[in-house]
Design a protein around this motif. Structure first.
Motif, short mmCIF file in Angstrom:
data_model
loop_
_atom_site.label_atom_id
_atom_site.label_comp_id
_atom_site.label_asym_id
_atom_site.label_seq_id
_atom_site.Cartn_x
_atom_site.Cartn_y
_atom_site.Cartn_z
N TYR A 237 0.54 111.25 59.43
CA TYR A 237 0.60 111.21 60.89
C TYR A 237 0.79 112.65 61.41
N LYS B 274 -1.95 108.98 64.43
CA LYS B 274 -2.40 108.72 63.06
C LYS B 274 -3.47 109.72 62.68
N MET C 215 4.82 102.36 64.23
CA MET C 215 3.37 102.51 64.28
C MET C 215 2.73 102.06 62.97
#
Length: 283
Positions: free
Chosen positions: A263, A281, A222
């Motif tokens: 996160y 996030k 990510m």
């Protein structure tokens, strides 16, 4: 994080003992004067070690049962990562039942807590491999954790043991305030870990390296989508926000090549077994 380790062979331990004897060992503590002048390319690392010894059952006795672990002194070996057999190795003397802190100025780079060995000639026969990786970053004072090592009442070649790296930042700051006040509020938590990029911690993933590794794989993927220029990320900190019998909600903070990004990670039991991981996030 906690795991059990086994002695890997007398020959390997003897080789380590010979190499360390040739290379020499420096102290894993710096003087106050040394800590006052940190040059470019240097950083300070802070941590502690505690050895816990199990109580003897009363049935263990005799030469073949091994030596009483609580009666021995020990040494923790720490060195910069790499294959150079003549690199400098640092030594931290430790005794059972007494938490021992280290505050050391080192060149920036990758390091590893290598092993725990009894002091003296017994070290040629018994060594407990730790192999915890940590970084020293230039200009930073890094807290790498509180290492707890659990030994049986008697030790000999082949004895099992446990270790866990814990985050006890408050105790470390108290130690620094009493002994190195100028450093007490400067420490950055970067807990040493056995898997590259993963810091041992409390929370849902604490007892499972597989779960930690899976979570870091998701986080790396990510985060790489946001910044592909950074090729190596480290887990800097974990904060447990909510925890129940059915879920754990945690804030995982990544060190993205010097930039900290957070996160939200949620762990839930999967219907087919195992654990579901949800990552978002933090704005």
């Amino acid at each position: 994080m906690k795991r059990e380790n086994w002695f890997s062979g007398v020959a390997r331990t003897l080789l380590i003992f010979i190499v360390l004897s040739v290379a020499g060992c420096a102290s894993m503590n710096s003087s106050r004067e040394e800590l006052q002048s940190v040059a470019a390319g240097e950083g300070i690392v802070v941590g502690s070690v505690l050895i816990k010894v199990a109580k003897e059952s009363g049935q263990s006795s005799g030469l073949f049962q091994g030596s009483k672990a609580e009666e021995l002194n020990y040494s923790v070996a720490i060195a910069q990562s790499g294959l150079n057999p003549f690199k400098e190795t640092y030594e931290l003397p430790v005794s059972p039942g007494k938490e021992t802190y280290f505050v050391k100025k080192l060149k920036a780079g990758d390091y590893q807590i290598l092993n725990l060995t009894p002091a003296g000639l017994f070290a040629m026969q018994v060594s407990f491999g730790i192999k915890l990786n940590f970084k020293v970053l230039p200009g930073e004072t890094n807290y790498i954790g509180h290492l707890v090592i659990e030994l049986p009442a008697r030790i000999r070649p082949g004895s099992p043991f446990n270790f866990a790296m814990e985050n006890d930042k408050e105790a470390a700051q108290a130690h620094l305030r009493d002994n190195y006040p100028s450093l007490s509020e400067k420490i950055v938590v970067r807990i040493a870990g056995v898997v590259e990029g993963i810091a041992p911690q409390t929370g849902a993933a604490a007892g499972s390296l597989i779960l930690q590794s899976d979570t870091m794989t998701m986080l790396n993927a990510m985060d790489a989508a946001e910044d592909g220029a950074c090729k190596k990320r480290l887990l800097a900190d974990v904060e447990v926000l909510k925890q129940s019998a059915n879920s754990s909600e945690e804030r995982w903070t990544l060190d993205r090549c010097g930039k900290f990004v957070a996160y939200l990670v949620t762990f839930r039991p999967a219907t087919q077994g195992g654990t579901d991981i949800e990552v978002k996030k933090v704005p």
